[in-house]
Scaffold this motif. Structure first.
Motif, PDB file in Angstrom:
ATOM      1  N   THR A   2      27.688  23.522  -3.531  1.00 48.47           N
ATOM      2  CA  THR A   2      26.576  24.448  -3.646  1.00 48.47           C
ATOM      3  C   THR A   2      25.771  24.175  -4.912  1.00 48.47           C
ATOM      4  OG1 THR A   2      27.878  26.137  -2.520  1.00 48.47           O
ATOM      5  CG2 THR A   2      25.923  26.877  -3.714  1.00 48.47           C
ATOM      6  N   SER A   3      24.437  24.148  -4.772  1.00 46.55           N
ATOM      7  CA  SER A   3      23.573  23.923  -5.933  1.00 46.55           C
ATOM      8  C   SER A   3      23.570  25.157  -6.814  1.00 46.55           C
ATOM      9  CB  SER A   3      22.142  23.624  -5.477  1.00 46.55           C
ATOM     10  OG  SER A   3      22.104  22.456  -4.690  1.00 46.55           O
ATOM     11  N   ALA A   5      22.336  28.239  -9.107  1.00 47.89           N
ATOM     12  CA  ALA A   5      21.152  29.095  -9.039  1.00 47.89           C
ATOM     13  C   ALA A   5      20.171  28.730 -10.160  1.00 47.89           C
ATOM     14  CB  ALA A   5      21.562  30.557  -9.159  1.00 47.89           C
ATOM     15  N   VAL A   6      18.920  29.018  -9.925  1.00 48.90           N
ATOM     16  CA  VAL A   6      17.890  28.756 -10.935  1.00 48.90           C
ATOM     17  C   VAL A   6      17.952  29.845 -11.996  1.00 48.90           C
ATOM     18  CG1 VAL A   6      15.412  28.599 -11.350  1.00 48.90           C
ATOM     19  CG2 VAL A   6      16.392  27.583  -9.288  1.00 48.90           C
ATOM     20  N   ASP A  32      11.555  20.879  -8.154  1.00 49.69           N
ATOM     21  CA  ASP A  32      13.016  20.688  -8.148  1.00 49.69           C
ATOM     22  C   ASP A  32      13.739  22.029  -8.063  1.00 49.69           C
ATOM     23  OD1 ASP A  32      12.624  17.977  -8.322  1.00 49.69           O
ATOM     24  OD2 ASP A  32      13.071  17.842 -10.474  1.00 49.69           O
ATOM     25  N   MET A  33      13.231  23.018  -8.808  1.00 48.67           N
ATOM     26  CA  MET A  33      13.872  24.338  -8.790  1.00 48.67           C
ATOM     27  C   MET A  33      13.679  25.032  -7.447  1.00 48.67           C
ATOM     28  SD  MET A  33      13.360  25.978 -12.614  1.00 48.67           S
ATOM     29  CE  MET A  33      11.734  25.329 -13.003  1.00 48.67           C
ATOM     30  N   GLU A  35      13.769  23.739  -4.611  1.00 48.56           N
ATOM     31  CA  GLU A  35      14.718  23.181  -3.643  1.00 48.56           C
ATOM     32  C   GLU A  35      16.049  23.923  -3.662  1.00 48.56           C
ATOM     33  OE1 GLU A  35      15.140  19.019  -4.244  1.00 48.56           O
ATOM     34  OE2 GLU A  35      13.075  18.545  -3.608  1.00 48.56           O
ATOM     35  N   ARG A  36      16.347  24.611  -4.768  1.00 48.05           N
ATOM     36  CA  ARG A  36      17.635  25.311  -4.847  1.00 48.05           C
ATOM     37  C   ARG A  36      17.506  26.807  -5.119  1.00 48.05           C
ATOM     38  NH1 ARG A  36      19.040  25.283 -10.475  1.00 48.05           N
ATOM     39  NH2 ARG A  36      17.751  23.828 -11.671  1.00 48.05           N
ATOM     40  N   GLN A  38      17.118  30.536  -4.308  1.00 50.25           N
ATOM     41  CA  GLN A  38      17.330  31.405  -3.161  1.00 50.25           C
ATOM     42  C   GLN A  38      16.768  32.805  -3.391  1.00 50.25           C
ATOM     43  OE1 GLN A  38      18.654  30.182  -0.314  1.00 50.25           O
ATOM     44  NE2 GLN A  38      18.767  28.196  -1.360  1.00 50.25           N
ATOM     45  N   ARG A  43      11.708  32.622  -6.483  1.00 46.84           N
ATOM     46  CA  ARG A  43      10.851  31.756  -5.680  1.00 46.84           C
ATOM     47  C   ARG A  43       9.378  32.133  -5.856  1.00 46.84           C
ATOM     48  NH1 ARG A  43      12.978  28.065  -2.573  1.00 46.84           N
ATOM     49  NH2 ARG A  43      10.982  27.717  -1.501  1.00 46.84           N
TER      50      ARG A  43
END
Length: 270
Positions: A2-3, A5-6, A32-33, A35-36, A38, A43
């Motif tokens: 799992t990536s 979290a930002v 890039d952020m 892409e991961r 949630q 976002r």
């Protein structure tokens, strides 16, 4: 795997790079952020950053894609209005004031900017619209919008929180330097001098150096040449400056010296 979290810190890095004009680097970090990321709030914040960077870089496909995702989020009209503010700022800075005005007028038509919770956004809109009108040589209209913006936040005490105070800190000196420019064009030199003086309260950077140029030139037009020379003397210590034509400053000083010499030779007080 799992990536991660930002984080808030990562987003702030990208936003600071954008504020410094490092659009390509900020854009890459933001993409890039995304892409991961949630979390919906994260976002949305990243998408606003993406819109600003891509608008400045004239990447219309990237801007359009970000706008489409904003339209799928809660309160899409709200999100689109704020994104259009960023786009309008980019269009004005890129020398396309007509496009900036079209976006800003579209925002005004939404009615959002009459809401109390949108006051800080209306403040920025007035600033952007004033600058765009000035670029179109519609100085009186531009001045009216700048004045409307200033009235919304006439002092630091008008800010309701740290975010508003930060925004006022970069918008207000720009409002005042543009007011000074307009007022000089309208031969309202004392008002222009006072507007330029206000810039010095907010910043000591390049904009403050430009404000000193306006102050000196106002005093010249008012016939207050010794005062103009004092301001020019202070200004010269701050050169070079990216906003200043040094030849113009030297010519201004020369003209003042010649004027005082002629007054001296004629026996008139300076």
């Amino acid at each position: 795997m799992t990536s991660p979290a930002v984080s808030e810190e990562e987003i702030e890095v990208a936003e600071k790079l954008r504020a410094q004009g490092e659009y390509a680097t900020a854009l890459k970090l933001t993409q890039d952020m995304l892409e991961r990321a949630q979390d919906g709030d994260a976002r949305m914040r990243l998408l606003f950053n993406l819109v600003t960077c891509s608008a400045f870089m004239e990447l219309e496909d990237v801007t359009d894609q970000a706008m489409k995702e904003l339209d799928t989020m809660p309160q899409p009209e709200f999100s689109r209005a704020l994104a259009n503010m960023s786009r309008a700022y980019a269009e004005e800075q890129l020398g396309r004031p007509e496009k900036a005005l079209a976006l800003l007028d579209m925002n005004l038509d939404t009615g959002f900017f009459e809401r109390e919770d949108f006051r800080i956004h209306k403040y920025q809109l007035c600033h952007f619209k004033g600058k765009a009108l000035i670029r179109l040589k519609r100085a009186k209209e531009g001045l009216d919008w700048l004045d409307t913006g200033h009235v919304l936040y006439p002092s630091e005490e008008s800010a309701r929180d740290e975010t508003e105070l930060r925004i006022i800190g970069w918008v207000e000196p720009s409002i005042q330097i543009n007011r000074a420019n307009c007022l000089m064009g309208l031969d309202r030199f004392e008002e222009a001098f006072q507007a330029a003086t206000e810039v010095l309260r907010w910043t000591d950077g390049d904009l403050a150096t430009l404000a000193r140029q306006h102050m000196a030139e106002c005093r010249v037009w008012q016939g207050r040449v010794p005062e103009a020379l004092e301001i020019y003397s202070d200004l010269k210590k701050r050169l070079p400056c990216r906003l200043i034509d040094e030849d113009r400053i030297q010519q201004g000083i020369t003209n003042c010296m010649n004027y005082l010499e002629k007054r001296r030779q004629s026996g008139k007080p300076s």
